[in-house]
Design an enzyme around this catalytic site. Structure first.
Site, PDB file in Angstrom:
ATOM      1  N   GLY A 120      -3.158   8.396   5.979  1.00 34.23           N
ATOM      2  CA  GLY A 120      -4.423   9.073   6.237  1.00 34.23           C
ATOM      3  C   GLY A 120      -5.379   8.995   5.061  1.00 34.23           C
ATOM      4  O   GLY A 120      -6.554   9.352   5.179  1.00 34.23           O
ATOM      5  N   ARG A 121      -4.872   8.570   3.937  1.00 34.32           N
ATOM      6  CA  ARG A 121      -5.754   8.463   2.779  1.00 34.32           C
ATOM      7  C   ARG A 121      -5.298   7.326   1.872  1.00 34.32           C
ATOM      8  O   ARG A 121      -5.417   7.390   0.649  1.00 34.32           O
ATOM      9  CB  ARG A 121      -5.793   9.762   2.008  1.00 34.32           C
ATOM     10  CG  ARG A 121      -4.415  10.271   1.626  1.00 34.32           C
ATOM     11  CD  ARG A 121      -4.531  11.330   0.609  1.00 34.32           C
ATOM     12  NE  ARG A 121      -3.237  11.899   0.340  1.00 34.32           N
ATOM     13  CZ  ARG A 121      -2.966  12.570  -0.743  1.00 34.32           C
ATOM     14  NH1 ARG A 121      -3.894  12.743  -1.647  1.00 34.32           N
ATOM     15  NH2 ARG A 121      -1.780  13.076  -0.933  1.00 34.32           N
ATOM     16  N   LYS A 141      -4.429   4.895  -3.051  1.00 35.23           N
ATOM     17  CA  LYS A 141      -4.176   6.230  -2.481  1.00 35.23           C
ATOM     18  C   LYS A 141      -5.340   7.133  -2.882  1.00 35.23           C
ATOM     19  O   LYS A 141      -5.649   7.254  -4.078  1.00 35.23           O
ATOM     20  CB  LYS A 141      -2.852   6.773  -3.018  1.00 35.23           C
ATOM     21  CG  LYS A 141      -2.398   8.047  -2.338  1.00 35.23           C
ATOM     22  CD  LYS A 141      -0.962   8.379  -2.701  1.00 35.23           C
ATOM     23  CE  LYS A 141      -0.551   9.742  -2.157  1.00 35.23           C
ATOM     24  NZ  LYS A 141       0.792  10.117  -2.563  1.00 35.23           N
ATOM     25  N   ARG A 211       8.936   3.644   5.724  1.00 34.96           N
ATOM     26  CA  ARG A 211       9.619   4.931   5.625  1.00 34.96           C
ATOM     27  C   ARG A 211      10.527   5.126   6.831  1.00 34.96           C
ATOM     28  O   ARG A 211      10.377   4.408   7.830  1.00 34.96           O
ATOM     29  CB  ARG A 211       8.555   6.047   5.633  1.00 34.96           C
ATOM     30  CG  ARG A 211       7.503   5.872   4.562  1.00 34.96           C
ATOM     31  CD  ARG A 211       6.104   6.247   5.084  1.00 34.96           C
ATOM     32  NE  ARG A 211       5.072   5.855   4.118  1.00 34.96           N
ATOM     33  CZ  ARG A 211       4.652   6.604   3.124  1.00 34.96           C
ATOM     34  NH1 ARG A 211       5.113   7.820   2.987  1.00 34.96           N
ATOM     35  NH2 ARG A 211       3.736   6.157   2.283  1.00 34.96           N
ATOM     36  N   ASP A 290       8.818  11.187   6.772  1.00 29.09           N
ATOM     37  CA  ASP A 290       7.725  10.257   6.433  1.00 29.09           C
ATOM     38  C   ASP A 290       7.633  10.038   4.924  1.00 29.09           C
ATOM     39  O   ASP A 290       6.890   9.167   4.471  1.00 29.09           O
ATOM     40  CB  ASP A 290       6.388  10.779   6.973  1.00 29.09           C
ATOM     41  CG  ASP A 290       6.107  12.214   6.567  1.00 29.09           C
ATOM     42  OD1 ASP A 290       6.919  13.086   6.923  1.00 29.09           O
ATOM     43  OD2 ASP A 290       5.100  12.463   5.881  1.00 29.09           O
ATOM     44  N   ASP A 300       5.904   9.397  -2.672  1.00 28.59           N
ATOM     45  CA  ASP A 300       5.051  10.532  -2.300  1.00 28.59           C
ATOM     46  C   ASP A 300       5.362  11.771  -3.140  1.00 28.59           C
ATOM     47  O   ASP A 300       5.995  12.732  -2.677  1.00 28.59           O
ATOM     48  CB  ASP A 300       5.139  10.830  -0.791  1.00 28.59           C
ATOM     49  CG  ASP A 300       4.332   9.810   0.005  1.00 28.59           C
ATOM     50  OD1 ASP A 300       3.868   8.826  -0.592  1.00 28.59           O
ATOM     51  OD2 ASP A 300       4.153  10.005   1.219  1.00 28.59           O
TER      52      ASP A 300
END
Ligand code: AMP
Ligand code: MG
Length: 527
Positions: A120-121, A141, A211, A290, A300
């Site tokens: 999403g980003r 990112k 992932r 995820d 992440d």
């Protein structure tokens, strides 16, 4: 795994219109000096990604370039400091041959199913090829909205980017598989969260950005097609599994049970990864499916943290109110996540569903023993024992329990213990505890049991970092950058964390636990 659990997907998957997805051309070389010349993910089924352009940024500035990493990869750094690179990495100019994509994935977040997450980003620029002939993803990112942004702004705050940069470099220094940070840029834009923040972009590299959630997405997509009685496409999961094997586990290619072997190898990598995390007191904080890399890299870095005082139930993340991702829960959660992966792969194991489930269960049952073996071996190294027996195990658990009772700093304890093994007085170590007599006896017992040869001493030194990325130091570096545009604390911490087993006395304060007024008790996603 409970039989039939995988059926969940058929019930909860929401379909995404095909107009989001554009089939891309195959890999192309560009003629300029940009080393990011490949886009392997375009070989995946079209629904696995969406072409997506980064947003423009107001006044991009390159704050940090990870020259060490580029050197390790054998990549010339000159392009990265060029105007062309700044323009590309800040999203302001996109090379026609290198159109970025956002990857689609699903995920279980805190146990709850989300059919569509995706980047999403983040924008995948492609891969660069290292001097050794390996490929590394380069992803932006914080580079703007994509088809997967839902309500989000697609941006990243400078604080969250500094945190990920520092923590990933810390992991690297500790020898723990991790995504890396190639560069940090500020964008000149303002990002609104609970307050206004400077915007930033992290240029992230990884062996893979696939992932467990990518497999869940592919599985859910196929499940939807079946339930709507459309012609089932070639299984997306099979395509994804074949892609993963070809890219990352080519040694499985010839196996007659390659999909089961894929499950096993992902499991083995997770088992060793989680053991390594725990041995340095690391708490990932958001082990949602995820956020679980298929190649076993730490990925992440959200509200992750290293614990100061030893507490197995330690949680830092402000959103983890139930302690689902506490330090000692991580192996169980990793196994839970692995089970979700197994569910997606079931149809590839055998045509007979029951047989597939049995095979999967057998492979999944290997996870906990593998984790235990890695963790116990690591713990023995930390304590300087050459073998594990009833006595060493008993003493280890008594020492850990005393540490917990007295709130002793995990890193300082093992570092001081290493000092004692190297001939320092035991008093400094004992003074960390309240029960001086009790601990003094335990330390004497440990002296009796520990190995005294130089190899064991060296192994002990290498198992016990002097310095970790402590929350208060990370926060200090973030505050200096965000509030005063001062990146010196960030750079200093980066330098020290790259070599966490050696310490120059000028950096002594970075190894100290926080004073009570410095303590950070909660960490935030801070996206
Ligand atoms: P994370 O918590 O970073 O693992 O992200 C979970 C999901 O939320 C992923 O699909 C992210 O791409 C998405 N996400 C996180 N932050 C943002 C943001 N600022 N804008 C859009 N999507 C986001
Ligand atoms: Mg994530």
């Amino acid at each position: 795994m409970q039989s039939g659990e995988h059926k969940l997907f058929e019930l909860s998957y929401g379909f995404i219109g095909p107009n989001y997805f554009v089939i891309m051309n195959t890999n192309t070389d560009t003629s300029d000096d940009n080393p990011i010349r490949y886009q392997h993910y375009r070989d995946l089924p079209a629904e696995m990604f969406a072409e997506s352009m980064p947003s423009q940024t107001a006044s991009p500035t390159l704050i940090e370039l990870n020259e060490n990493l580029l050197e390790q990869l054998g990549i010339e750094s000159s392009w990265f400091v060029s105007q062309q690179a700044l323009s590309l990495l800040s999203g302001n100019s996109i090379n026609e041959d290198n159109r970025p994509i956002a990857l689609a994935y699903s995920g279980h977040q805190f146990g709850n199913w989300s059919a569509l997450l995706g980047d999403g980003r983040a924008h995948m620029l492609g891969q660069l090829k290292t001097a050794e002939g390996e490929y590394f993803d380069v992803q932006l990112k914080g580079s703007g909205r994509t088809q997967f942004s839902r309500g989000g702004d697609g941006r990243a705050t400078l604080g969250s980017v500094i945190r990920e940069y520092l923590l990933s470099e810390a992991m690297m220094g500790l020898g723990i598989p991790t995504t890396r940070s190639i560069a940090l840029l500020t964008t000149g834009d303002t990002v609104a969260r609970e307050k206004l923040n400077p915007g930033a972009i992290l240029v992230r590299s990884a062996q893979s950005h696939l992932r467990v959630g990518s497999f869940q997405f592919a599985h859910a997509k196929t499940a939807h097609l079946k339930s709507s009685q459309s012609q089932p496409s070639i299984s997306g999961v099979k395509a994804l599994a074949d892609f993963t094997i070809a890219q990352h586990f080519p040694e499985l290619e010839q196996s007659t049970s390659k999909y089961l072997d894929l499950l096993s190898v992902v499991g083995t990598r997770q088992a060793t990864l989680i053991a390594k995390w725990m041995l340095v007191g690391f708490i990932h904080g958001v082990m949602n499916t995820d956020n679980v890399s298929i190649v076993g890299e730490t990925i992440d870095f959200g509200p992750c943290a290293f614990m100061d005082e030893y507490n197995p139930q330690k949680v830092f993340s402000s959103i983890d109110t139930q302690g689902r991702y506490a330090w000692d829960q991580q192996p169980m959660i990793a196994q839970w996540n692995l089970t979700r992966l197994a569910e997606t792969l079931l149809p590839l194991f055998d045509d007979n569903e029951e047989k597939s489930i049995e095979m999967a269960q057998h492979r999944l049952s290997e996870f906990m023993p593998q984790f235990q073996k890695s963790f116990q071996t690591g713990l023995m190294l930390k304590l300087g024992f050459s073998e594990s027996n009833d006595q060493t195990q008993q003493l280890t658990s008594e020492l850990l329990s005393a540490m917990q009772t007295d709130g002793v700093d995990f890193t300082v304890f093992f570092n001081n213990l290493t000092g004692v093994a190297q001939g320092e007085s035991k008093q400094v170590l004992i003074n960390l505890f309240n029960d001086l007599d009790g601990v003094s006896k335990l330390v004497d017992q440990w002296q009796e049991l520990r190995a005294k040869d130089s190899d064991s001493l060296l192994a002990m030194r290498q198992a016990n970092p002097v310095v970790i990325a402590r929350n208060h130091q990370v926060q200090f570096a973030i505050d200096a950058a965000v509030e005063k545009n001062d990146f010196l604390p960030f750079r200093r911490l980066c330098r020290v964390l790259a070599n966490p087993y050696l310490m120059d006395s000028v950096d002594d304060e970075l190894m100290k636990p926080p004073k009570s007024e410095e303590r950070v008790t909660q960490t935030f996603c801070g996206t």
